[in-house]
Design a protein around this motif. Structure first.
Motif, PDB file in Angstrom:
ATOM      1  N   ARG A 153       0.751  -1.204  -0.196  1.00 60.11           N
ATOM      2  CA  ARG A 153       0.025   0.063  -0.085  1.00 60.11           C
ATOM      3  C   ARG A 153       0.801   1.226  -0.092  1.00 60.11           C
ATOM      4  O   ARG A 153       2.100   1.237   0.309  1.00 60.11           O
ATOM      5  N   GLU A 154       0.250   2.354  -0.310  1.00 58.40           N
ATOM      6  CA  GLU A 154       0.992   3.474  -0.149  1.00 58.40           C
ATOM      7  C   GLU A 154       1.020   3.968   1.144  1.00 58.40           C
ATOM      8  O   GLU A 154       0.103   3.914   2.119  1.00 58.40           O
ATOM      9  N   ALA A 155       1.891   4.855   1.634  1.00 55.14           N
ATOM     10  CA  ALA A 155       2.070   5.635   2.922  1.00 55.14           C
ATOM     11  C   ALA A 155       2.963   6.941   2.780  1.00 55.14           C
ATOM     12  O   ALA A 155       3.487   7.053   1.852  1.00 55.14           O
ATOM     13  N   ASP A 156       2.546   7.795   3.477  1.00 63.54           N
ATOM     14  CA  ASP A 156       3.291   9.135   3.487  1.00 63.54           C
ATOM     15  C   ASP A 156       4.619   8.887   4.523  1.00 63.54           C
ATOM     16  O   ASP A 156       4.853   7.947   5.193  1.00 63.54           O
ATOM     17  N   LEU A 157       5.396   9.889   4.199  1.00 58.02           N
ATOM     18  CA  LEU A 157       6.817   9.745   5.113  1.00 58.02           C
ATOM     19  C   LEU A 157       6.750   9.824   6.380  1.00 58.02           C
ATOM     20  O   LEU A 157       7.386   9.417   7.077  1.00 58.02           O
ATOM     21  N   THR A 158       5.510  10.607   7.084  1.00 58.12           N
ATOM     22  CA  THR A 158       5.377  10.806   8.394  1.00 58.12           C
ATOM     23  C   THR A 158       5.156   9.332   8.945  1.00 58.12           C
ATOM     24  O   THR A 158       5.761   8.910  10.062  1.00 58.12           O
ATOM     25  N   GLU A 159       4.428   8.512   8.203  1.00 58.88           N
ATOM     26  CA  GLU A 159       4.059   7.093   8.915  1.00 58.88           C
ATOM     27  C   GLU A 159       5.109   6.250   8.610  1.00 58.88           C
ATOM     28  O   GLU A 159       5.694   5.438   9.655  1.00 58.88           O
ATOM     29  N   VAL A 160       6.013   6.496   7.615  1.00 57.50           N
ATOM     30  CA  VAL A 160       7.311   5.781   7.234  1.00 57.50           C
ATOM     31  C   VAL A 160       8.158   5.940   8.537  1.00 57.50           C
ATOM     32  O   VAL A 160       8.919   4.870   9.191  1.00 57.50           O
ATOM     33  N   VAL A 161       8.367   7.076   8.860  1.00 57.38           N
ATOM     34  CA  VAL A 161       9.335   7.542   9.888  1.00 57.38           C
ATOM     35  C   VAL A 161       8.812   7.006  11.258  1.00 57.38           C
ATOM     36  O   VAL A 161       9.502   6.341  12.114  1.00 57.38           O
ATOM     37  N   ALA A 162       7.427   7.006  11.609  1.00 55.39           N
ATOM     38  CA  ALA A 162       6.823   6.600  13.282  1.00 55.39           C
ATOM     39  C   ALA A 162       6.803   5.030  13.172  1.00 55.39           C
ATOM     40  O   ALA A 162       7.013   4.768  14.133  1.00 55.39           O
ATOM     41  N   LYS A 163       6.240   4.426  11.918  1.00 53.32           N
ATOM     42  CA  LYS A 163       5.794   3.226  12.155  1.00 53.32           C
ATOM     43  C   LYS A 163       7.189   2.092  11.386  1.00 53.32           C
ATOM     44  O   LYS A 163       7.198   0.911  11.855  1.00 53.32           O
ATOM     45  N   ARG A 164       8.003   2.740  10.870  1.00 53.76           N
ATOM     46  CA  ARG A 164       9.068   1.866  10.254  1.00 53.76           C
ATOM     47  C   ARG A 164       8.773   0.364   9.614  1.00 53.76           C
ATOM     48  O   ARG A 164       8.999  -0.463   9.843  1.00 53.76           O
TER      49      ARG A 164
END
Length: 258
Positions: free
Chosen positions: A126-137
């Protein structure tokens, strides 16, 4: 430790379902594993095609940093080129830097490109924004963006044993509708702050607007880099020659981006 080497997204999902721990180039986790113990099962995406894409508007999570070159935006190319030594860049991956590192050297560049992430989970992608990538890894499969009009990057000198060196990245992009957007991101210590404004104004107007964003509280040394980057990007887009953001250390790009 067993290593899972999937050759497709489906196989990678199966590895995750079995509890595999994702690794990039293992440049950061290896020492931790030697100290604390190795996982029973690890997974690398280096054989998964979707994680190895590399183009003008995309980069895979398994791409090693030294492969990022002239086809990619200047801001991303220069950011990758300043990470570690040549040996590190031949091993470290995009996903490992953004998800596995506390420094996240590529994050300012990805932010100003307004990049979107495609992440891999055991039940799909799925797609995710960078905020989620940094927070949830999550497991980063790839990043994608729209090619900028022009971009700039500079990493300031750091002190051995001191805080991470300050990084300033910026990009001028076409807006979603009419007009252009200018975005700046700064790594200050371990924090990354960003702000954006219209790119359809003069440099002083853009700088004034950026001071009203989260960037406003940055120290003067950061603004000494932001100012010439913003001025250079807007001037270059107007058709004038010059090096956007080149403050004398050879890390400012030529503009516009290809």
């Amino acid at each position: 430790m067993l290593l899972c080497l999937p050759t497709s997204v489906t196989e990678a999902q199966e590895c995750l379902a079995e509890g595999a721990v994702p690794i990039g180039g293992a440049t950061l986790v290896w020492a931790t594993w030697q100290r604390d113990g190795f996982p029973g099962l690890a997974m690398s995406l280096r054989e998964v095609p979707e994680a190895n894409v590399l183009g003008r508007e995309t980069v895979g999570g398994a791409v090693v940093l030294h492969r990022i070159g002239a086809e990619q935006p200047d801001v991303l190319r220069l950011a990758a080129a300043t990470i570690g030594t040549g040996a590190v860049r031949r091993t470290a991956t995009v996903g490992g830097n953004l998800v596995g590192s506390t420094l996240r050297c590529l994050l300012p560049a990805a932010l100003v490109l307004d990049a979107r992430a495609t992440v891999l989970e055991s039940d799909g992608i799925r797609e995710a924004d960078l905020t989620e990538v940094v927070a949830k890894r999550p497991v980063l499969l790839s990043l994608s963006w729209r090619a900028p009009i022009a971009s700039a990057y500079r990493k300031l000198p750091g002190e051995a044993g001191g805080p991470p060196p300050q990084v300033v990245a910026s990009a001028l992009r076409a807006g979603d509708g009419a007009g252009r957007r200018l975005r700046v991101a700064v790594r200050d210590g371990y924090d990354v702050l960003s702000g954006d404004t219209t790119g359809d104004t003069d440099a002083e107007g853009a700088l004034g607007a950026l001071r009203g964003t989260a960037l406003g509280d940055l120290p003067a040394v950061a603004w000494e880099v932001i100012r010439p980057q913003v001025t250079g990007l807007l001037r270059a887009n107007a058709g004038n020659a010059g090096n956007a953001g080149n403050a004398g250390d050879g890390e400012g790009p030529s503009a516009p981006d290809r």
